[in-house]
Design a protein around this motif. Sequence first.
Motif, short mmCIF file in Angstrom:
data_model
loop_
_atom_site.label_atom_id
_atom_site.label_comp_id
_atom_site.label_asym_id
_atom_site.label_seq_id
_atom_site.Cartn_x
_atom_site.Cartn_y
_atom_site.Cartn_z
N HIS A 129 0.83 -1.20 0.00
CA HIS A 129 0.00 0.00 0.00
C HIS A 129 0.87 1.26 0.00
N PHE A 130 0.43 2.28 -0.78
CA PHE A 130 1.12 3.56 -0.84
C PHE A 130 0.14 4.66 -0.48
N LEU B 142 3.73 10.71 -0.34
CA LEU B 142 4.61 10.60 -1.49
C LEU B 142 4.83 11.97 -2.12
N THR B 143 5.97 12.13 -2.78
CA THR B 143 6.22 13.35 -3.53
C THR B 143 5.44 13.32 -4.84
N GLU B 144 5.40 14.45 -5.51
CA GLU B 144 4.71 14.53 -6.80
C GLU B 144 5.29 13.53 -7.79
N ILE C 174 3.96 5.86 -9.68
CA ILE C 174 2.97 4.83 -9.34
C ILE C 174 1.82 4.84 -10.33
N LEU C 175 1.34 6.02 -10.69
CA LEU C 175 0.17 6.11 -11.57
C LEU C 175 0.48 5.60 -12.98
N ILE C 176 1.63 6.02 -13.54
CA ILE C 176 1.90 5.60 -14.92
C ILE C 176 2.28 4.12 -14.99
N ARG D 149 0.55 3.50 -23.99
CA ARG D 149 1.70 3.88 -23.18
C ARG D 149 1.69 3.08 -21.88
N MET D 150 2.83 2.53 -21.54
CA MET D 150 3.01 1.82 -20.29
C MET D 150 3.79 2.73 -19.34
N GLY D 151 4.47 2.16 -18.35
CA GLY D 151 5.30 2.96 -17.47
C GLY D 151 6.65 3.26 -18.10
#
Length: 223
Positions: free
Chosen positions: A9-10, A15-17, A23-25, A188-190
């Motif tokens: 879990h995060f 977390l920083t920007e 994490i999102l991408i 698009r992936m990460g």
Amino acid sequence: MTNHKQHTHFDFAKLTERERYKILIGTVIPRPIALVTTVSKDGKPNAGPFSFFNVLTHDPAIVAIGVENYSDMRFKDTARNIRETGEFTVHICDDALVDQMEVCAIKFGPEVDELSEAGLVTVPGQMVRSPRILAAPAALECRRHTTLQVGPAREIILGEVLGVHVRSDAVNPANLHIDQQRMDAVGRMGGHTYARTRDQFDIKTLTKEEWALRQQLSNVATA
């Protein structure tokens, strides 16, 4: 018995920007890519790809693009041009277009025509002033509907789709079926990773009656 694997879990508040971005991408994948063309109020063309993009609704037909402007809150060319003209064109990026799309991602100054640098042939838009890239399998001509400022340098642009150009070999005008294989879209992936959409499968959602029948047959088989 279902084997549930462990999860990490995060807490985004901790977390920083940049960490939230990573994490999102890495989790919201694959993301469709919008290769967006615009023109400035002086008529200068611009092109740039955005992977924070999707279609949100069909009635009205609305697409959304997430744009990150400069840290000093200056607008990037795409955001500024859309504010000034209210128009833009979203191109779906296929595998053959990837290299030229990446040229458009280079951080050129506003005096540089990315379309020319990438060697992309265009024609004037039909319902908007922004140019249409002929090599793209589909182009959605849009009028700005709403701009949502979600941070000092970030905004979400909602555009109403006025019309769509689809490459003729990929669409049946009689039944509006679009051939996904011929579209050959990429996502698009990460990080720097992309995905092709050639590995496909179909799943038809059952009606509630079909589901009930399946459950009955399953119960009989296990009785």
